[in-house]
Design a protein around this motif. Structure first.
Motif, mmCIF file in Angstrom:
data_model
loop_
_atom_site.group_PDB
_atom_site.id
_atom_site.type_symbol
_atom_site.label_atom_id
_atom_site.label_comp_id
_atom_site.label_asym_id
_atom_site.label_seq_id
_atom_site.Cartn_x
_atom_site.Cartn_y
_atom_site.Cartn_z
ATOM 1 N N GLU A 241 0.826 -1.203 0.000
ATOM 2 C CA GLU A 241 0.000 0.000 0.000
ATOM 3 C C GLU A 241 0.867 1.262 0.000
ATOM 4 O O GLU A 241 0.558 2.262 -0.649
ATOM 5 C CB GLU A 241 -0.935 0.007 1.219
ATOM 6 C CG GLU A 241 -1.796 1.244 1.260
ATOM 7 C CD GLU A 241 -3.092 1.063 2.032
ATOM 8 O OE1 GLU A 241 -3.394 -0.067 2.453
ATOM 9 O OE2 GLU A 241 -3.797 2.068 2.198
ATOM 10 N N ASP A 305 -6.671 -3.305 -3.212
ATOM 11 C CA ASP A 305 -5.804 -4.172 -2.420
ATOM 12 C C ASP A 305 -6.410 -5.576 -2.367
ATOM 13 O O ASP A 305 -7.629 -5.722 -2.388
ATOM 14 C CB ASP A 305 -5.684 -3.577 -1.015
ATOM 15 C CG ASP A 305 -4.429 -4.040 -0.311
ATOM 16 O OD1 ASP A 305 -3.677 -4.835 -0.913
ATOM 17 O OD2 ASP A 305 -4.193 -3.593 0.824
ATOM 18 N N ARG A 424 5.199 -4.915 8.542
ATOM 19 C CA ARG A 424 4.119 -4.643 9.484
ATOM 20 C C ARG A 424 4.410 -5.289 10.834
ATOM 21 O O ARG A 424 4.225 -4.677 11.889
ATOM 22 C CB ARG A 424 2.776 -5.141 8.934
ATOM 23 C CG ARG A 424 1.613 -4.844 9.911
ATOM 24 C CD ARG A 424 0.266 -5.272 9.396
ATOM 25 N NE ARG A 424 -0.141 -4.516 8.230
ATOM 26 C CZ ARG A 424 -0.262 -5.039 7.021
ATOM 27 N NH1 ARG A 424 0.010 -6.314 6.827
ATOM 28 N NH2 ARG A 424 -0.641 -4.291 6.016
HETATM 29 MG MG LIG Z 1 -1.966 -4.145 2.551
#
Ligand SMILES: [Mg+2]
Ligand SMILES: Nc1ncnc2c1ncn2[C@@H]1O[C@H](COP(=O)(O)OP(=O)(O)O)[C@@H](O)[C@H]1O
Length: 522
Positions: A241, A305, A424
């Motif tokens: 993203e 996405d 992440r």
């Molecule tokens: Mg994502």
């Protein structure tokens, strides 16, 4: 002209020749070889000095190679390479002083390495060699042959004359060297600038210097300015993203909207109306007319996405919209025109999805015009620590904590871990560590148990069986995925690219308390 004459007339003739040579050398001719060749030609015609040779020191000052030589073939020139101090030319260069040999036949150190005087009687020849100097530094040598003189006559006058010629040559060589240095400096500056430009191509919000990420930055810069559809691929949490936003920001529609839709987050029944909007009353619950994300993204970027999760019916509608650049709202008949740049992302292997009939092949080709592949974090080397530092700063500021560094032990643990949740996961781990840290250093015990377990395993694994190691690794992967998804088994299965049934089986096999991960979040 005999050498005797030359000596007598030097005051006049010598000056005339010098003038001619100066004129040639100052002519600013492009090719240095030609200029020097003409100089030697003038020496031969007007001063009777034959087989003139100009040798220039190579930049490393080790070898003296023949640059220009009258009457020498290229192969003979190549033979004329001397070591500093070797032969007469070598001695002149090494000492910086001229040497005159009245009769070559009597000189044992004369090498005639180029073979230019083969078949000539050395007793008939004199040899003169003077240094070419730039200031006090010898940059080469100029040598010539003349007809041998009687022992009583000195070669003083000729030497003086040749030294004057060498001075003229030196000036030209210096200027050219200077120009050469200048060009080299410019070339270096140019490549330095290019390199900084490359790293400038890095989007501000992205961290990482690994070569694979540099390639990603290059691709972002390359594709941003066009309206091409981009497909961003990579495991979950690799920054897909972030890349989509960076492309939008660098694009010509940057002032337009950036609309992100997560195709996995919406139930199949709602996705189409989310994307294309719906008319009032088109289905139960559609109490008002609603603008879809496609319309909202007009003159901007639409980021789809997890496109691999889209239902086949939504895929057909999407394909039609891409092809016709217009669409109808759900339950509507008016065509709506939009100008939208499409960026899609997926962590699925779309080729397999296509092969298995879950993803339309024609849509795949439409969205896959330009692919950017994001490498998993574990393959980015030192980027792990760069990112860790970056997140420490970010979250220390956010949580108002004073944290100066990460301890060596913690760094080892961060580097050894395999990061299934990629950036992440690293971001979450660091934020948690910043919060729990009691001092101004992040210590090993500030990191979550998964990383500790990894370490314990690393130490003990060599004594374990292969089966047990695989099982431990599998268990760890599942725990990681459950953590990332707050204990949601369906989501965890998705993250690991497997089925819910398999995950349920393994959870009971390894006796994993998945409820625990729900509690952690709340
Ligand atoms: Mg994502
Ligand atoms: N190169 C990077 N530099 C800084 N932060 C990053 C980088 N890559 C990912 N992140 C951060 O990691 C998190 C996950 O990134 P995201 O783009 O949502 O990944 P994906 O879409 O691939 O799952 C986000 O908070 C993002 O800001």
């Amino acid at each position: 002209m005999s050498p005797m004459q030359l000596q007598n007339d030097l005051s006049f003739n010598g000056l005339a020749i010098l003038y001619k040579i100066a004129h040639i050398l100052a002519s600013g001719q492009e090719n240095l070889q030609t200029v020097m060749n003409t100089t030697l030609e003038l020496l031969e015609i007007h001063a009777g000095m034959k087989r003139g040779m100009i040798t220039i020191l190579s930049p490393d000052n080790e070898e003296i190679a023949v640059d220009v030589a009258r009457g020498l073939s290229e192969t003979d020139k190549k033979k004329g390479i001397y070591r500093l101090g070797e032969g007469i030319t070598g001695r002149v260069v090494a000492s910086g002083r001229p040497i005159a040999i009245p009769t070559l036949g009597e000189e044992p150190t004369f090498l005639d390495r180029t073979g230019a005087r083969k078949g000539l009687k050395h007793s008939d020849l004199s040899f003169l060699c003077v240094p070419i100097k730039a200031g006090n530094i010898v940059v080469g040598a100029l040598s010539v042959d003349t007809v041998a003189v009687e022992a009583s006559v000195t070669l003083e006058g000729e030497l003086k004359f040749l030294e004057a010629v060498a001075d003229l040559i030196a000036q030209v060589v210096q200027t050219r060297r200077h120009q050469y240095d200048l060009i080299r400096a410019l070339e270096k500056e140019n490549s330095d600038l290019k390199r900084t430009l490359e790293s400038k191509g890095k989007p501000d919000q992205m961290t990482g210097n690994s070569s694979s990420m540099k390639e990603v930055y290059r691709q972002i810069a390359q594709v941003a300015s066009s309206s091409t559809s981009v497909l961003i691929r990579g495991e979950t949490g690799t920054g897909k993203e972030l890349v989509a936003r960076a492309i939008h920001q660098k694009s010509s529609c940057a002032s337009g909207p950036f609309i992100a839709v997560n195709c996995a987050a919406l139930p199949e029944s709602l996705l189409e109306s989310e994307l294309f909007g719906h008319e009032k009353g088109s289905f139960t619950g559609a109490t008002t007319r609603r603008i879809g994300r496609f319309e909202a993204a007009d003159k901007g970027t639409l980021f789809l996405d997890e496109i691999g999760e889209m239902s086949l019916s939504a895929q057909s509608r999407l394909l039609r919209t891409i092809q016709e650049k217009e669409f109808q709202r759900v339950g509507g008949s008016d065509s709506i025109k939009v100008q939208v740049r499409l960026i899609c992302a997926t962590n699925r292997d779309l080729e397999i999805e296509v092969h298995d009939g879950r993803f339309r092949e024609d849509l795949f080709y439409r969205i896959n015009v330009f692919t950017i592949l994001l490498p998993p974090l574990r393959e980015r080397g030192a980027d792990i620590l760069l990112l860790a530092d970056y997140f420490v700063k970010k979250y220390a500021k956010l949580h108002d904590k004073n944290i100066e560094r990460i301890s060596t032990h913690a760094i080892d643990m961060l580097s050894a871990y395999h990061w299934p949740g990629n950036v992440r996961e690293l971001e979450n781990v660091i934020e948690r560590a910043v919060i729990v840290s009691a001092e101004n250093v992040i210590e090993g015990h500030d990191l979550p148990p998964t990383l500790q377990m990894k370490e314990a395993q690393l130490q003990g694994c060599r004594h374990d069986t292969f089966e047990n190691m695989v099982a431990a690794f599998e268990k760890e992967l599942i725990i990681d995925a459950l953590k990332d998804t707050n204990g949601n088994q369906t989501e965890a299965a998705k993250v690991l690219g497997t089925t819910k049934r398999i995950i349920q089986y393994k959870i009971s096999k390894y006796d994993i308390d998945y409820e625990r991960f729900r509690k952690i979040e709340s």
